[in-house]
Design an enzyme around this catalytic site. Structure first.
Site, PDB file in Angstrom:
ATOM      1  CD1 TRP A 166      -0.323  -1.648   3.101  1.00  5.93           C
ATOM      2  CD2 TRP A 166       0.712   0.327   3.318  1.00  5.93           C
ATOM      3  NE1 TRP A 166       0.466  -1.715   4.221  1.00  5.93           N
ATOM      4  CE2 TRP A 166       1.112  -0.513   4.388  1.00  5.93           C
ATOM      5  CE3 TRP A 166       1.233   1.623   3.256  1.00  5.93           C
ATOM      6  CZ2 TRP A 166       2.015  -0.104   5.370  1.00  5.93           C
ATOM      7  CZ3 TRP A 166       2.133   2.025   4.226  1.00  5.93           C
ATOM      8  CH2 TRP A 166       2.505   1.171   5.265  1.00  5.93           C
ATOM      9  CE  LYS A 190      -3.897  -9.157  -1.830  1.00  5.45           C
ATOM     10  NZ  LYS A 190      -4.367  -7.914  -1.217  1.00  5.45           N
ATOM     11  CB  SER A 244       6.118  -7.688   5.148  1.00  3.21           C
ATOM     12  OG  SER A 244       5.173  -8.729   5.017  1.00  3.21           O
ATOM     13  CE1 TYR A 254       0.208 -19.303   1.266  1.00  3.49           C
ATOM     14  CE2 TYR A 254       0.426 -17.332  -0.078  1.00  3.49           C
ATOM     15  CZ  TYR A 254       0.036 -17.932   1.088  1.00  3.49           C
ATOM     16  OH  TYR A 254      -0.542 -17.176   2.075  1.00  3.49           O
ATOM     17  CD  GLU A 266      12.043  -6.195  -5.870  1.00  7.17           C
ATOM     18  OE1 GLU A 266      12.819  -5.891  -4.936  1.00  7.17           O
ATOM     19  OE2 GLU A 266      12.400  -6.302  -7.042  1.00  7.17           O
ATOM     20  CB  CYS A 301      10.866  -0.991   0.630  1.00  7.23           C
ATOM     21  SG  CYS A 301      11.034  -0.239  -0.988  1.00  7.23           S
ATOM     22  CD  GLU A 400      10.333  -2.673   6.288  1.00 12.72           C
ATOM     23  OE1 GLU A 400       9.544  -3.617   6.385  1.00 12.72           O
ATOM     24  OE2 GLU A 400      10.719  -2.226   5.195  1.00 12.72           O
TER      25      GLU A 400
HETATM   26  P1  NAP Z   1       2.396  -7.032   3.414  1.00 11.05           P
HETATM   27  O1  NAP Z   1       1.558  -7.019   4.611  1.00 11.05           O
HETATM   28  O2  NAP Z   1       3.463  -8.038   3.267  1.00 11.05           O
HETATM   29  O3  NAP Z   1       1.386  -7.138   2.184  1.00 11.05           O
HETATM   30  C1  NAP Z   1       1.803  -7.150   0.845  1.00 11.05           C
HETATM   31  C2  NAP Z   1       0.736  -7.804   0.017  1.00 11.05           C
HETATM   32  O4  NAP Z   1       0.612  -9.187   0.375  1.00 11.05           O
HETATM   33  C3  NAP Z   1      -0.647  -7.188   0.214  1.00 11.05           C
HETATM   34  O5  NAP Z   1      -1.342  -7.174  -0.997  1.00 11.05           O
HETATM   35  C4  NAP Z   1      -1.262  -8.151   1.215  1.00 11.05           C
HETATM   36  O6  NAP Z   1      -2.671  -8.144   1.263  1.00 11.05           O
HETATM   37  C5  NAP Z   1      -0.725  -9.474   0.731  1.00 11.05           C
HETATM   38  N1  NAP Z   1      -0.787 -10.505   1.763  1.00 11.05           N
HETATM   39  C6  NAP Z   1      -0.830 -10.344   3.118  1.00 11.05           C
HETATM   40  N2  NAP Z   1      -0.925 -11.541   3.734  1.00 11.05           N
HETATM   41  C7  NAP Z   1      -0.944 -12.478   2.761  1.00 11.05           C
HETATM   42  C8  NAP Z   1      -1.037 -13.894   2.764  1.00 11.05           C
HETATM   43  N3  NAP Z   1      -1.144 -14.579   3.902  1.00 11.05           N
HETATM   44  N4  NAP Z   1      -1.022 -14.544   1.572  1.00 11.05           N
HETATM   45  C9  NAP Z   1      -0.941 -13.845   0.424  1.00 11.05           C
HETATM   46  N5  NAP Z   1      -0.868 -12.519   0.346  1.00 11.05           N
HETATM   47  C10 NAP Z   1      -0.855 -11.827   1.501  1.00 11.05           C
HETATM   48  O7  NAP Z   1       3.109  -5.639   3.168  1.00 11.05           O
HETATM   49  P2  NAP Z   1       2.458  -4.213   3.323  1.00 11.05           P
HETATM   50  O8  NAP Z   1       2.203  -4.011   4.772  1.00 11.05           O
HETATM   51  O9  NAP Z   1       1.331  -4.047   2.371  1.00 11.05           O
HETATM   52  O10 NAP Z   1       3.663  -3.267   2.774  1.00 11.05           O
HETATM   53  C11 NAP Z   1       4.778  -2.941   3.512  1.00 11.05           C
HETATM   54  C12 NAP Z   1       5.973  -3.820   3.187  1.00 11.05           C
HETATM   55  O11 NAP Z   1       6.275  -3.768   1.804  1.00 11.05           O
HETATM   56  C13 NAP Z   1       7.238  -3.367   3.883  1.00 11.05           C
HETATM   57  O12 NAP Z   1       7.909  -4.459   4.457  1.00 11.05           O
HETATM   58  C14 NAP Z   1       8.067  -2.764   2.760  1.00 11.05           C
HETATM   59  O13 NAP Z   1       9.446  -2.756   2.994  1.00 11.05           O
HETATM   60  C15 NAP Z   1       7.682  -3.603   1.608  1.00 11.05           C
HETATM   61  N6  NAP Z   1       8.001  -2.935   0.329  1.00 11.05           N
HETATM   62  C16 NAP Z   1       9.075  -3.360  -0.417  1.00 11.05           C
HETATM   63  C17 NAP Z   1       9.410  -2.740  -1.611  1.00 11.05           C
HETATM   64  C18 NAP Z   1      10.583  -3.185  -2.451  1.00 11.05           C
HETATM   65  O14 NAP Z   1      10.679  -2.783  -3.593  1.00 11.05           O
HETATM   66  N7  NAP Z   1      11.482  -4.013  -1.931  1.00 11.05           N
HETATM   67  C19 NAP Z   1       8.638  -1.665  -2.058  1.00 11.05           C
HETATM   68  C20 NAP Z   1       7.564  -1.244  -1.287  1.00 11.05           C
HETATM   69  C21 NAP Z   1       7.247  -1.894  -0.090  1.00 11.05           C
HETATM   70  P3  NAP Z   1      -3.403  -7.260   2.412  1.00 11.05           P
HETATM   71  O15 NAP Z   1      -3.237  -5.869   1.999  1.00 11.05           O
HETATM   72  O16 NAP Z   1      -4.810  -7.688   2.378  1.00 11.05           O
HETATM   73  O17 NAP Z   1      -2.752  -7.565   3.719  1.00 11.05           O
HETATM   74 MG    MG Z   2      -0.841  -5.736   5.154  1.00 11.17          MG
END
Ligand code: NAP
Ligand code: MG
Length: 498
Positions: A166, A190, A244, A254, A266, A301, A400
């Site tokens: 997000w 998604k 994350s 999966y 990422e 990130c 983080e």
């Molecule tokens: P997140 O909680 O890991 O969620 C990422 C995506 O995965 C969302 O669409 C989420 O859906 C989905 N998801 C959550 N639980 C899941 C499950 N059990 N099975 C399948 N999909 C699942 O991350 P976030 O809180 O949205 O974003 C923050 C993180 O993104 C931080 O750690 C940040 O560092 C990382 N990030 C990395 C980069 C990069 O380029 N390396 C860039 C931007 C962000 P929901 O929204 O419904 O939970």
């Molecule tokens: Mg989330």
């Protein structure tokens, strides 16, 4: 076009939200007809009810994507034709740039100044860049003997699932969609449950640009349902994930438990900014350090959350950073004068406040900030926060935080600085500051991170790959020609010549 706060608020109030899934070229409710509510984190008020897709909807989207892929309507289209459609899409995104910027500001609490001048222009540029690459890449003929002709060709992988976070809703979508679509794949995306609106609108505009039905589908929904259904789907060939590290691991599981789909991840980071005692111009360093730590409320990130500074210059730098950070105003993200908007949601705000409490409890010295503010707005606002005298063992130096919390860690020797920089499970990005060209190269090589910027904070540009070492990633690289190629399979065609 430079807009003032009242005009921006007026435009935001007039926005119309697309709230359904986009499957096979059309809007669709979830089969269950369930919805979930998306909120504005700057007000705490609901914005819209979004289709809550689950396994049956993901199945439908994957079937549409497979049908489109197998038909060749996109996957076997001449590269120049794919380019034409994608460029038209980019033009439409540009026509609706302010709308897209407002959608991300409203749903994610991101400052409109960032969304309008960085996120959305970068989104458009990313689509254009990959579109342009489409008809400029050649395959290979291998140096076999005269009896054979061996072609090494790249083909689209097939149906690509994209699961994104997000923090940069439109831009993270573009980093996947640009290369995945340019190389001829079909996509099921998604978005994060907290930010679905810009992705749905982007899909609608792609259809308007002439992208054939089924090539780009959006299934909004929760991670555990829609996200998991993509991860476990037997007919998804690849998943490109940003989010994350914790959830990234699930996708490897999966894939292992389903069809061994290709997974690229990422993930998170805990990026160091190393300032040596010979750094040129501490005011410039401070400026970069503030941007690295507080841009996008630290929900970034590559957030430079660890400022590792030589003891000789530490006090002066901390003072300069604090002075500059005070000018980064926090408040309504629709007001272009604010550099920080709201944290994404209440639970996340509480998590960030929990880290601040842990920093205090572990004995770090709070230099500025640390409190929730503007509570009366109903929004999730937190002060720009800095801790000094942080040790590498403290939670605030290891985890983080994903909030505007900077930890200052002192060092005395180059070896110590590099050891501190690498004392993390992550390895996404790093910055270093020195006037010594030898030290700059030495340190850039020694730091285990996907992007090392020297004498600035930067993620590079669209021409450079972006992704992480260690637990910041798994094979994935966004941006550049390397991203482009990772959405292809390598095939050898070996021909016996008569
Ligand atoms: P997140 O909680 O890991 O969620 C990422 C995506 O995965 C969302 O669409 C989420 O859906 C989905 N998801 C959550 N639980 C899941 C499950 N059990 N099975 C399948 N999909 C699942 O991350 P976030 O809180 O949205 O974003 C923050 C993180 O993104 C931080 O750690 C940040 O560092 C990382 N990030 C990395 C980069 C990069 O380029 N390396 C860039 C931007 C962000 P929901 O929204 O419904 O939970
Ligand atoms: Mg989330």
């Amino acid at each position: 076009m430079k807009l003032e706060y009242p005009e921006i608020k007026k435009r935001a109030a007039k926005l119309k939200f697309r709230t359904k899934a986009f499957i096979d070229g059309d809007f669709a409710a979830a089969q269950s007809e369930e919805t979930f509510t998306t909120e504005n984190p700057a007000t705490g008020k609901p914005l819209a009810d979004i289709a809550a897709c689950d396994t049956p909807d993901v199945d439908r989207a994957v079937r549409a994507a497979r049908k489109a892929f197998d038909s060749g309507v996109w996957s076997r289209l001449k590269p120049g034709e794919r380019k034409r459609v994608l460029l038209k899409w980019a033009d439409l995104l540009e026509t609706h740039a302010l709308e897209l910027a407002l959608l991300d500001t409203l749903e994610a609490g991101k400052p409109i100044g960032d969304c309008a001048t960085m996120d959305i222009p970068d989104t458009i540029h990313c689509i254009r860049w990959h579109a342009e690459a489409t008809d400029k890449l050649y395959d290979h003929v291998s140096p076999t003997g005269p009896e054979n002709l061996a072609l090494i060709v790249r083909e689209p992988v097939g149906v690509v699932g994209c699961v994104i976070p997000w923090n940069f809703p439109a831009q993270m979508a573009a980093w996947k969609l640009g290369p995945a679509l340019a190389t001829g794949n079909s996509v099921v995306l998604k978005p994060a449950e907290l930010t679905s609106l810009s992705a749905i609108r982007m899909a609608e505009l792609a259809a308007e640009a002439g992208l054939p039905a089924g090539v780009f589908n959006v299934v909004p929904g929760l991670g555990e349902t829609a996200g998991q259904a993509i991860g476990r789907h037997m007919d998804v060939d690849m998943v490109a994930f940003t989010g994350s590290t914790e959830v990234g691991r699930y996708f490897l599981k999966y894939a292992a438990e389903s069809n061994l789909k290709r997974i690229i991840l990422e993930c998170g980071g805990k990026s160091p900014q190393v300032v040596f005692e010979d750094a040129l111009d501490l005011e410039n360093v401070a400026n970069n350090a503030v941007g690295a730590a507080f841009w996008n409320m630290g929900e970034n990130c590559s957030c430079g959350s660890r400022l590792i500074v030589h003891t000789k210059i530490k006090d002066e730098l901390v003072e300069r950073v604090a002075k500059l950070a005070k000018t980064w105003k926090v408040g309504d993200p629709l007001d272009p004068r604010n550099r920080l908007g709201a944290m994404i949601e209440k639970p996340h705000l509480e998590k960030v406040l929990g880290y601040i409490a842990a920093g205090k409890a572990e004995g770090a010295k709070l230099v500025m900030g640390g409190r929730r503010i503007l509570e009366k707005t109903g929004g999730c606002f937190v002060e720009v926060t800095m801790f000094d005298e942080v040790s590498s063992r403290m939670k605030i130096a290891r985890d983080e935080i994903f909030g505007p919390v900077l930890s200052v860690i002192p060092f005395s020797t180059e070896d110590e600085a590099l050891a501190l920089a690498n004392d993390t499970n992550y390895g996404l990005a790093a910055s270093l500051y020195t006037q010594d060209v030898n030290r700059a190269h030495r340190a850039a090589r020694a730091i285990r991170a996907g992007t090392v910027s020297v004498n600035c904070f930067s993620e590079g540009d669209i021409t450079t790959p972006f992704g992480g070492f260690r637990q910041s990633g798994f094979f994935g690289r966004d941006k550049s020609i390397w991203a482009h190629q990772q959405y292809t399979e390598l095939k050898t065609v070996w021909i016996q010549l008569a």
